[in-house]
Design an enzyme around this catalytic site. Structure first.
Site, PDB file in Angstrom:
ATOM      1  N   ARG A 130     -27.172  23.318  22.745  1.00 23.09           N
ATOM      2  CA  ARG A 130     -27.626  22.989  24.222  1.00 23.09           C
ATOM      3  C   ARG A 130     -26.453  22.696  24.829  1.00 23.09           C
ATOM      4  O   ARG A 130     -25.701  22.058  24.526  1.00 23.09           O
ATOM      5  CB  ARG A 130     -28.306  21.575  24.036  1.00 23.09           C
ATOM      6  CG  ARG A 130     -29.750  21.792  23.237  1.00 23.09           C
ATOM      7  CD  ARG A 130     -30.885  20.630  23.603  1.00 23.09           C
ATOM      8  NE  ARG A 130     -31.965  20.923  22.778  1.00 23.09           N
ATOM      9  CZ  ARG A 130     -32.743  21.728  22.985  1.00 23.09           C
ATOM     10  NH1 ARG A 130     -33.038  22.354  24.130  1.00 23.09           N
ATOM     11  NH2 ARG A 130     -33.926  21.694  22.221  1.00 23.09           N
ATOM     12  N   ASP A 131     -26.513  23.270  26.277  1.00 24.13           N
ATOM     13  CA  ASP A 131     -25.370  22.890  27.144  1.00 24.13           C
ATOM     14  C   ASP A 131     -25.431  21.266  27.569  1.00 24.13           C
ATOM     15  O   ASP A 131     -26.248  20.734  27.659  1.00 24.13           O
ATOM     16  CB  ASP A 131     -25.754  23.566  28.481  1.00 24.13           C
ATOM     17  CG  ASP A 131     -24.717  23.814  29.413  1.00 24.13           C
ATOM     18  OD1 ASP A 131     -24.181  25.003  29.638  1.00 24.13           O
ATOM     19  OD2 ASP A 131     -24.204  22.738  29.893  1.00 24.13           O
ATOM     20  N   GLU A 160     -16.323  29.122  33.424  1.00 27.03           N
ATOM     21  CA  GLU A 160     -15.454  28.025  33.154  1.00 27.03           C
ATOM     22  C   GLU A 160     -15.019  27.953  31.698  1.00 27.03           C
ATOM     23  O   GLU A 160     -13.879  27.336  31.617  1.00 27.03           O
ATOM     24  CB  GLU A 160     -16.230  26.409  33.345  1.00 27.03           C
ATOM     25  CG  GLU A 160     -16.819  26.698  34.833  1.00 27.03           C
ATOM     26  CD  GLU A 160     -17.867  25.576  35.212  1.00 27.03           C
ATOM     27  OE1 GLU A 160     -17.821  24.839  33.986  1.00 27.03           O
ATOM     28  OE2 GLU A 160     -18.236  25.221  36.179  1.00 27.03           O
ATOM     29  N   VAL A 161     -15.499  28.469  30.820  1.00 27.90           N
ATOM     30  CA  VAL A 161     -15.186  28.234  29.408  1.00 27.90           C
ATOM     31  C   VAL A 161     -14.961  29.975  28.993  1.00 27.90           C
ATOM     32  O   VAL A 161     -15.773  30.725  29.000  1.00 27.90           O
ATOM     33  CB  VAL A 161     -16.291  27.689  28.401  1.00 27.90           C
ATOM     34  CG1 VAL A 161     -15.871  27.782  27.129  1.00 27.90           C
ATOM     35  CG2 VAL A 161     -16.619  26.331  28.939  1.00 27.90           C
ATOM     36  N   HIS A 212     -20.253  33.662  26.405  1.00 27.01           N
ATOM     37  CA  HIS A 212     -21.465  32.850  26.215  1.00 27.01           C
ATOM     38  C   HIS A 212     -22.708  33.329  26.988  1.00 27.01           C
ATOM     39  O   HIS A 212     -22.400  33.528  27.989  1.00 27.01           O
ATOM     40  CB  HIS A 212     -21.408  31.315  26.326  1.00 27.01           C
ATOM     41  CG  HIS A 212     -20.864  30.739  27.606  1.00 27.01           C
ATOM     42  ND1 HIS A 212     -19.240  30.763  27.697  1.00 27.01           N
ATOM     43  CD2 HIS A 212     -21.247  30.395  28.761  1.00 27.01           C
ATOM     44  CE1 HIS A 212     -19.057  30.601  28.866  1.00 27.01           C
ATOM     45  NE2 HIS A 212     -20.123  30.345  29.593  1.00 27.01           N
ATOM     46  N   MET A 213     -23.778  33.291  26.457  1.00 28.99           N
ATOM     47  CA  MET A 213     -25.057  33.594  27.229  1.00 28.99           C
ATOM     48  C   MET A 213     -25.834  32.383  27.613  1.00 28.99           C
ATOM     49  O   MET A 213     -26.046  31.550  26.620  1.00 28.99           O
ATOM     50  CB  MET A 213     -26.008  34.589  26.208  1.00 28.99           C
ATOM     51  CG  MET A 213     -27.180  34.943  26.873  1.00 28.99           C
ATOM     52  SD  MET A 213     -28.290  35.838  25.670  1.00 28.99           S
ATOM     53  CE  MET A 213     -27.520  37.588  25.827  1.00 28.99           C
ATOM     54  N   HIS A 214     -26.300  32.067  28.635  1.00 30.20           N
ATOM     55  CA  HIS A 214     -26.974  30.814  28.971  1.00 30.20           C
ATOM     56  C   HIS A 214     -28.359  31.275  28.996  1.00 30.20           C
ATOM     57  O   HIS A 214     -28.629  32.547  29.595  1.00 30.20           O
ATOM     58  CB  HIS A 214     -26.650  30.539  30.500  1.00 30.20           C
ATOM     59  CG  HIS A 214     -25.144  30.320  30.916  1.00 30.20           C
ATOM     60  ND1 HIS A 214     -24.999  28.547  31.067  1.00 30.20           N
ATOM     61  CD2 HIS A 214     -24.182  30.705  31.066  1.00 30.20           C
ATOM     62  CE1 HIS A 214     -23.672  28.547  31.394  1.00 30.20           C
ATOM     63  NE2 HIS A 214     -23.045  29.834  31.408  1.00 30.20           N
TER      64      HIS A 214
HETATM   65  P1  5GP Z   1     -19.597  28.991  32.428  1.00 31.34           P
HETATM   66  O1  5GP Z   1     -19.488  28.559  33.737  1.00 31.34           O
HETATM   67  O2  5GP Z   1     -18.246  29.104  31.510  1.00 31.34           O
HETATM   68  O3  5GP Z   1     -20.585  30.397  32.343  1.00 31.34           O
HETATM   69  O4  5GP Z   1     -20.504  27.919  31.425  1.00 31.34           O
HETATM   70  C1  5GP Z   1     -19.880  26.961  30.589  1.00 31.34           C
HETATM   71  C2  5GP Z   1     -20.917  26.004  30.135  1.00 31.34           C
HETATM   72  O5  5GP Z   1     -20.411  25.276  29.279  1.00 31.34           O
HETATM   73  C3  5GP Z   1     -21.270  25.084  31.319  1.00 31.34           C
HETATM   74  O6  5GP Z   1     -22.764  25.113  31.614  1.00 31.34           O
HETATM   75  C4  5GP Z   1     -21.051  23.801  30.693  1.00 31.34           C
HETATM   76  O7  5GP Z   1     -21.956  22.654  31.062  1.00 31.34           O
HETATM   77  C5  5GP Z   1     -20.872  24.059  29.275  1.00 31.34           C
HETATM   78  N1  5GP Z   1     -19.993  23.264  28.533  1.00 31.34           N
HETATM   79  C6  5GP Z   1     -18.673  22.943  28.812  1.00 31.34           C
HETATM   80  N2  5GP Z   1     -18.139  22.101  27.582  1.00 31.34           N
HETATM   81  C7  5GP Z   1     -18.989  21.952  26.858  1.00 31.34           C
HETATM   82  C8  5GP Z   1     -19.255  21.138  25.765  1.00 31.34           C
HETATM   83  O8  5GP Z   1     -18.132  20.579  25.338  1.00 31.34           O
HETATM   84  N3  5GP Z   1     -20.181  21.124  24.966  1.00 31.34           N
HETATM   85  C9  5GP Z   1     -21.747  21.776  25.313  1.00 31.34           C
HETATM   86  N4  5GP Z   1     -22.520  21.717  24.580  1.00 31.34           N
HETATM   87  N5  5GP Z   1     -21.445  22.550  26.465  1.00 31.34           N
HETATM   88  C10 5GP Z   1     -20.355  22.675  27.095  1.00 31.34           C
END
Ligand code: 5GP
Length: 116
Positions: free
Chosen positions: A30-31, A96-97, A101-103
């Site tokens: 879970r996010d 951001e990460v 990853h697929m949301h």
């Molecule tokens: P991006 O913007 O890279 O597509 O999405 C990164 C997602 O990772 C964000 O929705 C953020 O809330 C989630 N996220 C960042 N750090 C963590 C973490 O430590 N644990 C979890 N479960 N989600 C994270």
């Protein structure tokens, strides 16, 4: 070698996360900051920083991400009404990460795909 992110630690269960699924190729959890009633991240266990780094050897894991998305959407009860799968790439994509990853987001009507 690319720099590991927090997702590698989640995959190795070195830090806590609400893990819903894990196999030899992918992990789903879970996010931490959900943007919808269901917001799950599905990641390959192997570090691939961005979609720009995807190679043919990653196709098994990338395909598994979709079959796991389908399974988790059904388990969440959002498969019939629908949901959205999102992958962000680099700065303009809002990534951001830097571990792809697929949301999987759903649970209510999500509206237009992009702000106009
Ligand atoms: P991006 O913007 O890279 O597509 O999405 C990164 C997602 O990772 C964000 O929705 C953020 O809330 C989630 N996220 C960042 N750090 C963590 C973490 O430590 N644990 C979890 N479960 N989600 C994270």
């Amino acid at each position: 070698m690319s720099a590991e992110t927090i997702f590698s630690k989640i995959i190795r269960r070195e830090i806590p996360a609400n893990i819903l699924y894990q196999d030899e190729l992918v992990t789903a959890f879970r996010d931490i900051n959900p943007r919808a009633p269901t917001h799950i991240l599905i990641v390959p266990n192997q570090l691939i920083p961005t979609v720009n780094d995807v190679e043919p050897e990653h196709e098994a894991a990338l395909g598994r991400m979709f079959t796991v998305a389908r399974k988790l959407a059904k388990e969440a009860g959002i498969d019939e009404k629908g949901y959205r799968l999102i992958m962000n790439c680099n700065e303009h994509g809002g990534q951001e990460v830097y571990h792809i990853h697929m949301h999987l987001v759903g649970g209510h009507a999500l509206g237009a795909m992009l702000a106009r």
